[in-house]
Write a protein that holds these residues in place. Structure first.
Motif, short mmCIF file in Angstrom:
data_model
loop_
_atom_site.label_atom_id
_atom_site.label_comp_id
_atom_site.label_asym_id
_atom_site.label_seq_id
_atom_site.Cartn_x
_atom_site.Cartn_y
_atom_site.Cartn_z
N SER A 205 -0.01 -23.05 -15.57
CA SER A 205 0.36 -21.63 -15.64
C SER A 205 1.75 -21.48 -15.01
O SER A 205 2.22 -22.38 -14.30
CB SER A 205 -0.64 -20.78 -14.87
OG SER A 205 -0.55 -21.10 -13.49
N LYS A 206 2.36 -20.32 -15.23
CA LYS A 206 3.66 -20.05 -14.61
C LYS A 206 3.53 -20.09 -13.08
O LYS A 206 4.38 -20.65 -12.39
CB LYS A 206 4.14 -18.68 -15.08
CG LYS A 206 5.46 -18.23 -14.51
CD LYS A 206 5.89 -16.95 -15.24
CE LYS A 206 7.23 -16.44 -14.76
NZ LYS A 206 7.15 -15.74 -13.48
N ALA A 207 2.43 -19.55 -12.57
CA ALA A 207 2.25 -19.53 -11.10
C ALA A 207 2.18 -20.96 -10.56
O ALA A 207 2.74 -21.25 -9.49
CB ALA A 207 0.98 -18.76 -10.75
N GLU A 208 1.54 -21.85 -11.29
CA GLU A 208 1.45 -23.25 -10.83
C GLU A 208 2.81 -23.94 -10.88
O GLU A 208 3.17 -24.70 -9.98
CB GLU A 208 0.45 -24.03 -11.68
CG GLU A 208 -0.99 -23.65 -11.40
CD GLU A 208 -1.97 -24.29 -12.39
OE1 GLU A 208 -3.03 -24.76 -11.94
OE2 GLU A 208 -1.69 -24.30 -13.61
N LEU A 209 3.57 -23.67 -11.94
CA LEU A 209 4.91 -24.27 -12.03
C LEU A 209 5.79 -23.74 -10.89
O LEU A 209 6.47 -24.52 -10.22
CB LEU A 209 5.55 -23.96 -13.39
CG LEU A 209 4.86 -24.58 -14.61
CD1 LEU A 209 5.52 -24.09 -15.90
CD2 LEU A 209 4.89 -26.11 -14.56
N ASP A 210 5.73 -22.43 -10.65
CA ASP A 210 6.53 -21.85 -9.56
C ASP A 210 6.12 -22.45 -8.20
O ASP A 210 6.97 -22.68 -7.34
CB ASP A 210 6.34 -20.33 -9.51
CG ASP A 210 7.08 -19.62 -10.64
OD1 ASP A 210 8.05 -20.20 -11.17
OD2 ASP A 210 6.67 -18.50 -11.00
N PHE A 211 4.84 -22.70 -8.05
CA PHE A 211 4.34 -23.27 -6.80
C PHE A 211 4.97 -24.66 -6.56
O PHE A 211 5.42 -24.98 -5.46
CB PHE A 211 2.81 -23.38 -6.88
CG PHE A 211 2.15 -23.75 -5.59
CD1 PHE A 211 1.86 -22.78 -4.65
CD2 PHE A 211 1.82 -25.07 -5.31
CE1 PHE A 211 1.25 -23.11 -3.44
CE2 PHE A 211 1.22 -25.42 -4.10
CZ PHE A 211 0.93 -24.44 -3.17
N ILE A 212 5.04 -25.46 -7.61
CA ILE A 212 5.65 -26.80 -7.48
C ILE A 212 7.15 -26.67 -7.18
O ILE A 212 7.68 -27.38 -6.32
CB ILE A 212 5.43 -27.64 -8.76
CG1 ILE A 212 3.94 -27.80 -9.07
CG2 ILE A 212 6.09 -29.03 -8.62
CD1 ILE A 212 3.64 -28.45 -10.41
N TYR B 60 7.43 -25.59 -24.12
CA TYR B 60 6.13 -25.00 -23.73
C TYR B 60 6.25 -24.27 -22.40
O TYR B 60 5.78 -23.14 -22.24
CB TYR B 60 5.04 -26.08 -23.62
CG TYR B 60 4.45 -26.47 -24.95
CD1 TYR B 60 3.69 -25.58 -25.70
CD2 TYR B 60 4.63 -27.75 -25.48
CE1 TYR B 60 3.15 -25.93 -26.93
CE2 TYR B 60 4.10 -28.11 -26.71
CZ TYR B 60 3.35 -27.20 -27.43
OH TYR B 60 2.81 -27.55 -28.63
N ALA B 61 6.90 -24.91 -21.42
CA ALA B 61 7.02 -24.28 -20.10
C ALA B 61 7.86 -23.00 -20.20
O ALA B 61 7.52 -21.97 -19.61
CB ALA B 61 7.65 -25.26 -19.11
N LEU B 62 8.95 -23.06 -20.97
CA LEU B 62 9.83 -21.89 -21.05
C LEU B 62 9.17 -20.70 -21.73
O LEU B 62 9.52 -19.56 -21.47
CB LEU B 62 11.13 -22.26 -21.76
CG LEU B 62 12.06 -23.18 -20.96
CD1 LEU B 62 13.29 -23.54 -21.79
CD2 LEU B 62 12.48 -22.52 -19.64
#
Ligand code: NCD
Length: 306
Positions: A14-21, A175-177
């Motif tokens: 999810s976006k939240a997980e990517l931001d967390f990393i 996909y991420a974008l």
């Protein structure tokens, strides 16, 4: 909270997980800077196995540096010819054995899906360091990190240029974008267009997509150019490669049309970016490669719960 056991595809996040990393990478970045006087023992006692069945410079070295700068150790299988793969051992057996030796595995393999398969047989976390033309999620994380450093992640208009058919870096990144609401401009020779199934997925996720064979069409509409190498090794027929080799090139004349544009490239680059572009304020690819270390530090520490 980070709950993932493996990092296989950007589609799993999810976006939240990517931001967390990315936030964790920010916290660890000072440890990646040579001579900054910062030392960490965050991963002391942990061993990373780098299993690379395809060539690599940046990904393998930055995984190794990330591990070592955080106090961990690394074992390497850098050439399949020198390992039991040359005797015919299958990947499943190798993974079962190596996961008994180490705490975490970074795997690069020519077959799409190899990492997902490996994860189902591994007793330790698997990080996909590139699976054929499939995915390269840690490259995407460092790409996102680079874009975020430019304060462009929330208003991104990006041209993905070159080999959109076989480049795993653009598949992962697109996909991420789509989670960040980016406008995506796909620029490639006809034979190397983004695969239809990926475009359908992206549209399903609400992404705005534009396509052309010419970068001049979009040069004024984007804030980032993400350039890729034509993936010669993935072409079933060398004659097909020869038809498209050298068909696009980023020049200083092109950049003059949009003087603030940021130029990224996962590297290695061949002839798709003119050498004099390296000296411009627009070139960001060497900085981008540096960010591989903090981002991989983040991924290793989160998966190892350290
Ligand atoms: C990329 C890869 O392996 O997909 N390299 C990298 O990890 N930076 C891009 C490429 O090989 O063209």
């Amino acid at each position: 909270m980070f709950t993932k056991k493996h990092i296989i595809s950007t589609r799993d996040f999810s976006k939240a997980e990517l931001d967390f990393i990315l936030n964790r990478a920010e916290e660890l970045e000072s440890y990646a800077i040579r001579g900054a006087g910062q030392e960490s023992e965050l991963l002391k006692g942990k061993i990373l196995a780098n299993l690379f069945y395809e060539p690599s410079t940046r990904t393998r070295l930055s995984f190794e540096v990330a591990m070592k700068r955080l106090g961990g150790k690394v074992v390497n299988l850098s050439s399949p010819e020198a390992s039991s793969a040359a005797k015919g051992e299958n990947l499943v057996d190798t993974i079962k054995v190596v996961s008994g030796y180490c705490d975490i595995i970074a795997l690069r393999h020519p077959k799409e899906g190899a990492s997902r398969m490996a994860a189902s047989f591994s007793s330790v976390p698997i990080i996909n360091a590139g699976d054929g033309a499939g995915q390269h999620p840690t490259q995407t994380l460092l790409d996102l990190y680079t874009i975020r450093k430019e304060n462009l992640l929330d208003e991104l208009k990006i041209a993905l240029i070159g080999d959109l058919r076989y480049s795993r870096t653009v598949h992962s990144l697109a996909y991420a974008l789509s989670l960040y609401g980016a406008k995506l401009f796909f620029v490639s020779p006809d034979a190397l267009r983004m695969p239809d199934e990926i475009k359908m997925d992206l549209k399903g996720a609400g992404a705005e997509i534009f396509e052309s064979t010419k970068i001049t069409e979009f040069i004024n509409e984007v804030n980032v150019l993400y350039v890729t190498r034509i993936q010669r090794e993935r072409f079933p027929d060398p004659a097909e490669y020869n038809k498209v080799a050298g068909t696009y090139r980023i020049t200083t004349e092109l950049i003059a049309e949009n003087e603030d544009v940021v130029i990224m490239h996962p590297l290695p680059k061949l002839d798709e970016i003119n050498a004099d572009v390296d000296q411009t304020k627009n070139a960001r690819y060497f900085r981008q490669a540096f960010y591989g270390t903090p981002v991989r530090m983040a991924v290793l520490s989160l998966l190892l719960k350290s």
